[in-house]
Design a protein around this motif. Structure first.
Motif, PDB file in Angstrom:
ATOM      1  N   LEU B 134       0.807  -1.212   0.000  1.00 46.29           N
ATOM      2  CA  LEU B 134       0.000   0.000   0.000  1.00 46.29           C
ATOM      3  C   LEU B 134       0.842   1.264   0.000  1.00 46.29           C
ATOM      4  O   LEU B 134       0.330   2.339  -0.259  1.00 46.29           O
ATOM      5  CB  LEU B 134      -0.932   0.015   1.220  1.00 46.29           C
ATOM      6  N   ILE B 135       2.129   1.124   0.313  1.00 47.61           N
ATOM      7  CA  ILE B 135       3.021   2.282   0.323  1.00 47.61           C
ATOM      8  C   ILE B 135       2.977   2.981  -1.033  1.00 47.61           C
ATOM      9  O   ILE B 135       3.199   4.172  -1.154  1.00 47.61           O
ATOM     10  CB  ILE B 135       4.467   1.842   0.669  1.00 47.61           C
ATOM     11  N   TRP B 136       2.624   2.218  -2.041  1.00 49.54           N
ATOM     12  CA  TRP B 136       2.486   2.714  -3.399  1.00 49.54           C
ATOM     13  C   TRP B 136       1.486   3.862  -3.478  1.00 49.54           C
ATOM     14  O   TRP B 136       1.558   4.719  -4.346  1.00 49.54           O
ATOM     15  CB  TRP B 136       2.025   1.552  -4.283  1.00 49.54           C
ATOM     16  N   TYR B 137       0.531   3.872  -2.576  1.00 47.48           N
ATOM     17  CA  TYR B 137      -0.511   4.899  -2.591  1.00 47.48           C
ATOM     18  C   TYR B 137      -0.109   6.160  -1.831  1.00 47.48           C
ATOM     19  O   TYR B 137      -0.814   7.153  -1.852  1.00 47.48           O
ATOM     20  CB  TYR B 137      -1.804   4.359  -1.974  1.00 47.48           C
ATOM     21  N   LEU B 138       1.022   6.078  -1.133  1.00 47.06           N
ATOM     22  CA  LEU B 138       1.402   7.183  -0.255  1.00 47.06           C
ATOM     23  C   LEU B 138       1.515   8.533  -0.975  1.00 47.06           C
ATOM     24  O   LEU B 138       1.000   9.533  -0.480  1.00 47.06           O
ATOM     25  CB  LEU B 138       2.695   6.836   0.491  1.00 47.06           C
ATOM     26  N   PRO B 139       2.175   8.600  -2.153  1.00 50.33           N
ATOM     27  CA  PRO B 139       2.250   9.898  -2.829  1.00 50.33           C
ATOM     28  C   PRO B 139       0.871  10.525  -3.063  1.00 50.33           C
ATOM     29  O   PRO B 139       0.661  11.701  -2.757  1.00 50.33           O
ATOM     30  CB  PRO B 139       2.932   9.565  -4.158  1.00 50.33           C
ATOM     31  N   ALA B 140      -0.062   9.733  -3.567  1.00 50.58           N
ATOM     32  CA  ALA B 140      -1.415  10.250  -3.812  1.00 50.58           C
ATOM     33  C   ALA B 140      -2.073  10.691  -2.514  1.00 50.58           C
ATOM     34  O   ALA B 140      -2.753  11.720  -2.459  1.00 50.58           O
ATOM     35  CB  ALA B 140      -2.266   9.188  -4.500  1.00 50.58           C
ATOM     36  N   LEU B 141      -1.824   9.912  -1.445  1.00 48.28           N
ATOM     37  CA  LEU B 141      -2.409  10.250  -0.151  1.00 48.28           C
ATOM     38  C   LEU B 141      -1.830  11.550   0.398  1.00 48.28           C
ATOM     39  O   LEU B 141      -2.542  12.343   1.015  1.00 48.28           O
ATOM     40  CB  LEU B 141      -2.174   9.119   0.846  1.00 48.28           C
ATOM     41  N   LEU B 142      -0.532  11.756   0.181  1.00 48.16           N
ATOM     42  CA  LEU B 142       0.104  12.985   0.661  1.00 48.16           C
ATOM     43  C   LEU B 142      -0.472  14.198  -0.061  1.00 48.16           C
ATOM     44  O   LEU B 142      -0.784  15.218   0.553  1.00 48.16           O
ATOM     45  CB  LEU B 142       1.626  12.923   0.442  1.00 48.16           C
ATOM     46  N   VAL B 143      -0.635  14.072  -1.382  1.00 47.92           N
ATOM     47  CA  VAL B 143      -1.178  15.187  -2.160  1.00 47.92           C
ATOM     48  C   VAL B 143      -2.629  15.463  -1.752  1.00 47.92           C
ATOM     49  O   VAL B 143      -3.009  16.610  -1.499  1.00 47.92           O
ATOM     50  CB  VAL B 143      -1.090  14.897  -3.678  1.00 47.92           C
ATOM     51  N   ALA B 144      -3.415  14.384  -1.649  1.00 45.27           N
ATOM     52  CA  ALA B 144      -4.826  14.547  -1.267  1.00 45.27           C
ATOM     53  C   ALA B 144      -4.938  15.194   0.111  1.00 45.27           C
ATOM     54  O   ALA B 144      -5.769  16.082   0.331  1.00 45.27           O
ATOM     55  CB  ALA B 144      -5.528  13.197  -1.273  1.00 45.27           C
ATOM     56  N   GLY B 145      -4.077  14.762   1.040  1.00 42.64           N
ATOM     57  CA  GLY B 145      -4.100  15.320   2.388  1.00 42.64           C
ATOM     58  C   GLY B 145      -3.747  16.796   2.408  1.00 42.64           C
ATOM     59  O   GLY B 145      -4.336  17.581   3.152  1.00 42.64           O
ATOM     60  N   THR B 146      -2.773  17.183   1.566  1.00 46.31           N
ATOM     61  CA  THR B 146      -2.375  18.586   1.492  1.00 46.31           C
ATOM     62  C   THR B 146      -3.515  19.442   0.953  1.00 46.31           C
ATOM     63  O   THR B 146      -3.837  20.497   1.512  1.00 46.31           O
ATOM     64  CB  THR B 146      -1.134  18.746   0.586  1.00 46.31           C
ATOM     65  N   VAL B 147      -4.126  18.963  -0.130  1.00 44.44           N
ATOM     66  CA  VAL B 147      -5.237  19.719  -0.737  1.00 44.44           C
ATOM     67  C   VAL B 147      -6.383  19.872   0.262  1.00 44.44           C
ATOM     68  O   VAL B 147      -6.905  20.972   0.474  1.00 44.44           O
ATOM     69  CB  VAL B 147      -5.732  19.019  -2.022  1.00 44.44           C
ATOM     70  N   ALA B 148      -6.737  18.765   0.907  1.00 42.28           N
ATOM     71  CA  ALA B 148      -7.818  18.812   1.893  1.00 42.28           C
ATOM     72  C   ALA B 148      -7.450  19.763   3.029  1.00 42.28           C
ATOM     73  O   ALA B 148      -8.278  20.552   3.481  1.00 42.28           O
ATOM     74  CB  ALA B 148      -8.093  17.412   2.438  1.00 42.28           C
ATOM     75  N   GLY B 149      -6.189  19.690   3.466  1.00 41.44           N
ATOM     76  CA  GLY B 149      -5.732  20.545   4.563  1.00 41.44           C
ATOM     77  C   GLY B 149      -5.814  22.021   4.223  1.00 41.44           C
ATOM     78  O   GLY B 149      -6.208  22.839   5.057  1.00 41.44           O
ATOM     79  N   VAL B 150      -5.462  22.369   2.989  1.00 40.40           N
ATOM     80  CA  VAL B 150      -5.532  23.770   2.569  1.00 40.40           C
ATOM     81  C   VAL B 150      -6.991  24.241   2.550  1.00 40.40           C
ATOM     82  O   VAL B 150      -7.317  25.301   3.093  1.00 40.40           O
ATOM     83  CB  VAL B 150      -4.891  23.964   1.171  1.00 40.40           C
ATOM     84  N   CYS B 151      -7.876  23.435   1.965  1.00 43.89           N
ATOM     85  CA  CYS B 151      -9.303  23.806   1.892  1.00 43.89           C
ATOM     86  C   CYS B 151      -9.891  23.973   3.286  1.00 43.89           C
ATOM     87  O   CYS B 151     -10.540  24.977   3.598  1.00 43.89           O
ATOM     88  CB  CYS B 151     -10.100  22.737   1.142  1.00 43.89           C
ATOM     89  N   ILE B 152      -9.642  22.963   4.132  1.00 46.89           N
ATOM     90  CA  ILE B 152     -10.221  22.982   5.470  1.00 46.89           C
ATOM     91  C   ILE B 152      -9.598  24.097   6.311  1.00 46.89           C
ATOM     92  O   ILE B 152     -10.285  24.772   7.071  1.00 46.89           O
ATOM     93  CB  ILE B 152     -10.055  21.599   6.135  1.00 46.89           C
ATOM     94  N   GLY B 153      -8.297  24.316   6.125  1.00 45.76           N
ATOM     95  CA  GLY B 153      -7.621  25.388   6.855  1.00 45.76           C
ATOM     96  C   GLY B 153      -8.175  26.754   6.481  1.00 45.76           C
ATOM     97  O   GLY B 153      -8.415  27.599   7.343  1.00 45.76           O
ATOM     98  N   ALA B 154      -8.392  26.967   5.184  1.00 48.15           N
ATOM     99  CA  ALA B 154      -8.933  28.251   4.721  1.00 48.15           C
ATOM    100  C   ALA B 154     -10.331  28.467   5.295  1.00 48.15           C
ATOM    101  O   ALA B 154     -10.648  29.546   5.814  1.00 48.15           O
ATOM    102  CB  ALA B 154      -8.966  28.281   3.196  1.00 48.15           C
ATOM    103  N   ALA B 155     -11.153  27.416   5.212  1.00 53.86           N
ATOM    104  CA  ALA B 155     -12.515  27.523   5.748  1.00 53.86           C
ATOM    105  C   ALA B 155     -12.475  27.732   7.259  1.00 53.86           C
ATOM    106  O   ALA B 155     -13.208  28.563   7.804  1.00 53.86           O
ATOM    107  CB  ALA B 155     -13.312  26.263   5.405  1.00 53.86           C
ATOM    108  N   GLY B 156     -11.586  26.989   7.929  1.00 44.60           N
ATOM    109  CA  GLY B 156     -11.485  27.085   9.384  1.00 44.60           C
ATOM    110  C   GLY B 156     -11.054  28.467   9.849  1.00 44.60           C
ATOM    111  O   GLY B 156     -11.577  28.997  10.826  1.00 44.60           O
TER     112      GLY B 156
END
Ligand SMILES: [Zn+2]
Lengths: 119, 165
Positions: B134-156
């Motif tokens: 599953l480590i193979w998915y880590l890059p996608a997970l890191l990018v998705a987490g960053t995008v989500a974090g930016v959106c949620i951070g801005a809203a927060g």
């Protein structure tokens, strides 16, 4: 807002790390074998060239289809269907995962299977 | 009045938990996780962030835990419990630490939270599946987490600036 610069540095840092990991982990060469594991135990190993359709599991099932040198889970009764949405895989290292059924389908290189047989 | 204050606190707490539940439910309706197992936006983190900055770490932790429990009873099973608890716990822990350093604003804390939410989940998935593939998915997970974090951070940040509890 204070600390803004650090925030963006953090974001860029994570993205750079993601890019580096992607580069290191990206799928390798030609695949040769389709290896199926459930709960970490290997339950099947099939040649990628041979056309076949296997159903893994009974109550919790995933239908694995191998055709034209590619493999995919084409049907499953798991809740999220992530495994089906993953689509076709063919390169060494590519995986399909079904978390609800603890199933992993992985492509191994052509040599890996022969080695296994030789041993 | 002490009792008035206490019940207002409880009402506020219940409201935030309910909001977190609604966000979790919305998220389960919209599967953004097409090809990567377990990628969730972590929308409920918006509530946790809000609580962290407006009510303090303890309230944020309790809201996060109660949300995980309620979501498990409503939509989940033992496996999804381990999965979401790991994501929520790692995310909360890192957000607390990062906030304590005082070197990041809410946005940075949210980005770290989003990324750790996904890392925690994939670690549990690897342990459960008994595979490191599953480590193979880590890059996608890191990018998705960053995008989500930016959106949620801005809203927060927006909500924290406007809403006074
Ligand atoms: Zn599945």
């Amino acid at each position: 807002m204070k600390g803004h610069r650090n925030d963006w540095l953090l974001a860029v840092g994570v993205l750079v790390l993601a890019a580096a990991l992607w580069f290191l982990l990206r799928p390798g060469g030609e695949g040769g074998w389709v290896v199926v594991t459930v709960d970490g135990t290997e339950v099947g190993r099939y040649a990628l060239e041979e056309e076949r359709t296997v159903t893994i599991g009974e109550e919790d099932y995933n239908v694995l289809e191998i055709t034209g040198g590619r493999a995919a889970v084409t049907e499953a009764n798991c809740g999220d269907h992530t495994c089906v949405h993953t689509g076709w895989i063919s390169r060494e290292g590519e995986t399909i995962v079904c978390l609800p059924h603890r199933l992993v389908v992985r492509i191994e290189g052509a040599s890996g299977g022969l080695d296994a047989v030789a041993r | 009045m002490a009792t008035g204050k206490a019940s207002r606190g409880l009402a506020r707490f219940a409201l935030l938990v309910a909001l977190a539940m609604v966000l979790s439910w919305l998220e389960s309706m919209v599967p953004l996780s097409l090809a990567v197992p377990g990628v969730k936006m972590g929308l409920a983190n918006l509530v946790v962030i809000f609580a962290l900055y407006n009510l303090g770490p303890r309230q944020a932790a309790v809201i996060s835990l109660v949300r995980v429990l309620l979501v498990t009873f409503t939509f989940g099973n033992a496996f999804s419990f381990a999965y979401s608890l790991a994501g929520a716990a790692l995310s909360l822990l890192v957000m607390l630490l990062l906030r304590k350093t005082g070197k990041f604003s809410l946005l940075g804390v949210s980005i770290a939270g989003g990324v750790c939410h996904n890392i925690g989940q994939i670690l549990v998935a690897m342990a459960v599946l008994g595979t490191t593939d599953l480590i193979w998915y880590l890059p996608a997970l890191l990018v998705a987490g960053t995008v989500a974090g930016v959106c949620i951070g801005a809203a927060g940040a927006l909500i924290t600036a406007r809403v006074k509890l």
